[in-house]
Design an enzyme around this catalytic site. Structure first.
Site, PDB file in Angstrom:
ATOM      1  N   ALA A 165       0.806  -1.228   0.000  1.00 60.25           N
ATOM      2  CA  ALA A 165       0.000   0.000   0.000  1.00 60.25           C
ATOM      3  C   ALA A 165       0.840   1.279   0.000  1.00 60.25           C
ATOM      4  CB  ALA A 165      -0.940  -0.011   1.211  1.00 60.25           C
ATOM      5  N   GLY A 217       3.605   1.620  -1.748  1.00 58.76           N
ATOM      6  CA  GLY A 217       4.395   1.666  -2.982  1.00 58.76           C
ATOM      7  C   GLY A 217       3.812   2.642  -3.981  1.00 58.76           C
ATOM      8  N   ILE A 264       2.297   2.102  -6.968  1.00 59.14           N
ATOM      9  CA  ILE A 264       0.941   1.795  -7.456  1.00 59.14           C
ATOM     10  C   ILE A 264      -0.071   2.096  -6.349  1.00 59.14           C
ATOM     11  CG2 ILE A 264      -0.619  -0.042  -8.250  1.00 59.14           C
ATOM     12  CD1 ILE A 264       1.753  -1.307  -9.702  1.00 59.14           C
ATOM     13  N   GLN A 297       0.177 -15.309   1.623  1.00 53.37           N
ATOM     14  CA  GLN A 297      -1.029 -14.473   1.456  1.00 53.37           C
ATOM     15  C   GLN A 297      -2.232 -15.322   1.044  1.00 53.37           C
ATOM     16  OE1 GLN A 297      -0.096 -10.936  -0.828  1.00 53.37           O
ATOM     17  NE2 GLN A 297       1.342 -10.227   0.725  1.00 53.37           N
ATOM     18  N   VAL A 317      -1.716  -8.083  -8.839  1.00 55.02           N
ATOM     19  CA  VAL A 317      -1.036  -7.107  -9.697  1.00 55.02           C
ATOM     20  C   VAL A 317       0.472  -7.357  -9.666  1.00 55.02           C
ATOM     21  CG1 VAL A 317      -0.559  -4.639 -10.008  1.00 55.02           C
ATOM     22  CG2 VAL A 317      -2.856  -5.385  -9.317  1.00 55.02           C
ATOM     23  N   ASP A 320      -2.561  -4.537 -20.215  1.00 58.50           N
ATOM     24  CA  ASP A 320      -2.238  -4.936 -21.590  1.00 58.50           C
ATOM     25  C   ASP A 320      -3.435  -4.662 -22.507  1.00 58.50           C
ATOM     26  OD1 ASP A 320       0.346  -6.552 -20.834  1.00 58.50           O
ATOM     27  OD2 ASP A 320      -1.221  -7.224 -19.485  1.00 58.50           O
ATOM     28  N   HIS A 371       0.808 -11.972 -18.445  1.00 52.42           N
ATOM     29  CA  HIS A 371       1.184 -10.549 -18.403  1.00 52.42           C
ATOM     30  C   HIS A 371       2.706 -10.486 -18.538  1.00 52.42           C
ATOM     31  CE1 HIS A 371       1.640  -6.390 -17.492  1.00 52.42           C
ATOM     32  NE2 HIS A 371       2.449  -6.683 -16.481  1.00 52.42           N
TER      33      HIS A 371
HETATM   34  N1  LIG Z   1       0.245  -6.714 -13.595  1.00 51.61           N
HETATM   35  C1  LIG Z   1       0.591  -5.540 -14.104  1.00 51.61           C
HETATM   36  O1  LIG Z   1       0.058  -5.127 -15.152  1.00 51.61           O
HETATM   37  C2  LIG Z   1       1.619  -4.679 -13.444  1.00 51.61           C
HETATM   38  C3  LIG Z   1       2.297  -5.126 -12.345  1.00 51.61           C
HETATM   39  N2  LIG Z   1       3.242  -4.343 -11.727  1.00 51.61           N
HETATM   40  C4  LIG Z   1       3.893  -4.900 -10.549  1.00 51.61           C
HETATM   41  O2  LIG Z   1       3.261  -4.389  -9.381  1.00 51.61           O
HETATM   42  C5  LIG Z   1       4.151  -4.524  -8.271  1.00 51.61           C
HETATM   43  C6  LIG Z   1       4.170  -3.242  -7.441  1.00 51.61           C
HETATM   44  O3  LIG Z   1       4.681  -2.189  -8.180  1.00 51.61           O
HETATM   45  P1  LIG Z   1       5.040  -0.781  -7.503  1.00 51.61           P
HETATM   46  O4  LIG Z   1       3.929  -0.309  -6.658  1.00 51.61           O
HETATM   47  O5  LIG Z   1       5.539   0.082  -8.593  1.00 51.61           O
HETATM   48  O6  LIG Z   1       6.266  -1.224  -6.584  1.00 51.61           O
HETATM   49  P2  LIG Z   1       6.888  -0.447  -5.324  1.00 51.61           P
HETATM   50  O7  LIG Z   1       8.200  -1.086  -5.103  1.00 51.61           O
HETATM   51  O8  LIG Z   1       6.781   1.027  -5.494  1.00 51.61           O
HETATM   52  O9  LIG Z   1       5.896  -0.854  -4.141  1.00 51.61           O
HETATM   53  C7  LIG Z   1       5.757  -2.162  -3.710  1.00 51.61           C
HETATM   54  C8  LIG Z   1       5.383  -2.089  -2.243  1.00 51.61           C
HETATM   55  O10 LIG Z   1       5.059  -3.406  -1.828  1.00 51.61           O
HETATM   56  C9  LIG Z   1       5.595  -3.590  -0.550  1.00 51.61           C
HETATM   57  N3  LIG Z   1       5.710  -5.041  -0.362  1.00 51.61           N
HETATM   58  C10 LIG Z   1       6.654  -5.866  -0.856  1.00 51.61           C
HETATM   59  N4  LIG Z   1       6.432  -7.119  -0.456  1.00 51.61           N
HETATM   60  C11 LIG Z   1       5.327  -7.096   0.312  1.00 51.61           C
HETATM   61  C12 LIG Z   1       4.613  -8.062   1.028  1.00 51.61           C
HETATM   62  N5  LIG Z   1       5.015  -9.341   1.066  1.00 51.61           N
HETATM   63  N6  LIG Z   1       3.515  -7.675   1.719  1.00 51.61           N
HETATM   64  C13 LIG Z   1       3.112  -6.406   1.712  1.00 51.61           C
HETATM   65  N7  LIG Z   1       3.758  -5.421   1.066  1.00 51.61           N
HETATM   66  C14 LIG Z   1       4.849  -5.770   0.363  1.00 51.61           C
HETATM   67  C15 LIG Z   1       6.892  -2.824  -0.537  1.00 51.61           C
HETATM   68  O11 LIG Z   1       7.285  -2.478   0.782  1.00 51.61           O
HETATM   69  C16 LIG Z   1       6.523  -1.601  -1.349  1.00 51.61           C
HETATM   70  O12 LIG Z   1       6.029  -0.529  -0.538  1.00 51.61           O
HETATM   71  C17 LIG Z   1       5.498  -4.905  -8.880  1.00 51.61           C
HETATM   72  O13 LIG Z   1       5.638  -6.326  -8.755  1.00 51.61           O
HETATM   73  C18 LIG Z   1       5.340  -4.540 -10.336  1.00 51.61           C
HETATM   74  O14 LIG Z   1       6.192  -5.289 -11.177  1.00 51.61           O
HETATM   75  C19 LIG Z   1       3.515  -3.071 -12.180  1.00 51.61           C
HETATM   76  C20 LIG Z   1       2.854  -2.576 -13.278  1.00 51.61           C
HETATM   77  C21 LIG Z   1       1.887  -3.357 -14.011  1.00 51.61           C
HETATM   78  O1  LIG Z   2       7.169  -4.209 -16.804  1.00 48.48           O
HETATM   79  C1  LIG Z   2       7.135  -4.017 -15.576  1.00 48.48           C
HETATM   80  O2  LIG Z   2       8.036  -4.314 -14.778  1.00 48.48           O
HETATM   81  C2  LIG Z   2       5.873  -3.441 -15.002  1.00 48.48           C
HETATM   82  C3  LIG Z   2       4.729  -4.027 -15.687  1.00 48.48           C
HETATM   83  O3  LIG Z   2       4.332  -5.142 -15.415  1.00 48.48           O
HETATM   84  C4  LIG Z   2       4.122  -3.295 -16.777  1.00 48.48           C
HETATM   85  O4  LIG Z   2       4.289  -2.078 -16.893  1.00 48.48           O
HETATM   86  O5  LIG Z   2       3.423  -3.937 -17.558  1.00 48.48           O
END
Ligand SMILES: NC(=O)C1=CN([C@@H]2O[C@H](COP(=O)(O)OP(=O)(O)OC[C@H]3O[C@@H](n4cnc5c(N)ncnc54)[C@H](O)[C@@H]3O)[C@@H](O)[C@H]2O)C=CC1
Ligand SMILES: O=C([O-])CC(=O)C(=O)O
Length: 328
Positions: free
Chosen positions: A13, A15, A17, A115, A132, A162, A190
């Protein structure tokens, strides 16, 4: 009469996103402008993350959202997921320097096993889970397999980014608004192997395929652009997509909860054998949603080119599944 608040858990929460997501959930953009929400926020049990989360919660408070009926900070999934109706699993272990794909899968397997077990133990039996955090499909698969008392269909992975990326590319190519595009599908993982498929799509009622009429553009421009969009954003911004990812998460949950009124959207969902995808593989499919349930659009013809694309993304997912099998 005002509706009873629902519980929405969000992991990661604090991070990037999370920062683009929570305010929109609290303002009613995900579940409706008449639906109060209680946010149950999970972060890692480390001081820096929890302090950052405290700051985000102060900001949420300062918005004075009328629909925000409560807010909790947690560092343990067993309390964060208590009675939750919706769970957005955003937090994941990012790939670090020198980390191989297998290490990444193993680190995330640990997170999503824990989880999944916590959701199994304490969440609402009808919880809608969206994963996500990457690798999203396999993380969702792991969580689903770790929650044997919940229906597999409660677990989904995010392919909506996507889908939205594909819609925007088609709109730009044809000069029509995105809102005019219907019946788009994104198959598979993805990852850059996903197959964005506009063969059935229409734009203002006309066939997108016939309007574009350029298979070389499809193969050499459109598919690589959509598939590598995440990397292109990292190259440009220095960090991965966040606002567009949060937006896609809102779209995914809103459509699942409130329905698509017959329109197709893409969700990563466990296969029941549709289109020859092995059971339980968490695969991007075109779906419609009604009454809080999604339904895979079935019976679409798959031509040779599409089958080859689907086979490729499926092979990648099977590889990921096999790599984590012993960790489940
Ligand atoms: N499916 C999709 O289309 C997309 C997926 N992502 C993915 O979403 C994820 C999050 O991205 P961001 O918010 O940019 O990353 P971020 O690094 O800014 O934030 C992630 C947060 O999750 C926390 N975290 C890590 N492990 C945890 C756990 N076990 N329990 C609770 N909190 C935990 C961290 O402390 C951090 O605050 C990444 O894996 C990224 O690759 C990003 C963009 C698109
Ligand atoms: O590519 C990455 O690491 C983040 C992601 O999943 C996306 O933007 O689709």
């Amino acid at each position: 009469m005002s509706k009873k608040p629902v519980r929405v858990a969000v992991t990661g929460a604090a991070g990037q996103i999370g920062y683009a997501l929570l305010f929109r959930i609290a303002s009613g953009e995900m579940l409706g402008k008449d639906q109060p929400v209680i946010l149950q926020l999970l972060e890692l049990p480390i001081e820096k993350a929890l302090e950052a989360l405290r700051g985000v919660m102060m900001e949420l408070e300062d918005c004075a959202f009328p629909l925000l009926a409560g807010m909790e900070a947690h560092s343990d999934p067993m309390t964060a997921f208590k009675d939750t109706d919706y769970a957005l699993l955003v937090g994941a272990r990012p790939r670090g320097p020198g980390m191989e794909r297998a290490d990444l899968l193993a680190a995330n397997a640990q997170i999503f096993t824990a989880q999944g077990k916590a959701l199994n133990a304490v969440a609402s039996r009808d919880v809608k889970v969206l994963v996500v955090g990457n690798p999203a499909n396999t993380n969702a698969y792991i969580a689903m397999k770790s929650a044997p008392d919940l229906k597999p269909g409660n677990f989904t992975a995010m392919l909506r980014l996507d889908h939205n990326r594909a819609a925007s590319q088609i709109a730009a190519k044809t000069g029509k608004p995105v809102s005019a595009i219907k019946k788009l599908a994104v198959w598979g993982n993805h990852s850059p192997t996903m197959y964005a498929d506009y063969r059935f799509a229409t734009i203002d009622g006309a066939s997108v395929k016939d309007t574009i009429n350029d298979q070389a553009w499809n193969k050499d421009v459109f598919l690589p652009t959509v598939g590598k969009r995440g990397a292109a954003i990292i190259a440009a911004r220095g960090v991965s997509s966040a606002a567009s990812a949060a937006n896609a998460a809102i779209d995914h949950m809103r459509d699942w909860a409130l329905g698509t009124h017959g329109e197709w959207v893409t969700m990563g969902v466990p296969s029941n054998g549709e289109y020859g995808i092995p059971k339980d593989v968490m695969f991007g499919f075109p779906v419609t949603c009604e009454n809080g349930e999604y339904k895979i659009v079935e019976g679409l013809p798959i031509d040779e080119f599409s089958q080859a694309c689907i086979d490729k993304t499926l092979a990648e997912l099977i590889g990921e599944r096999d790599a984590v099998q012993d960790l489940l």
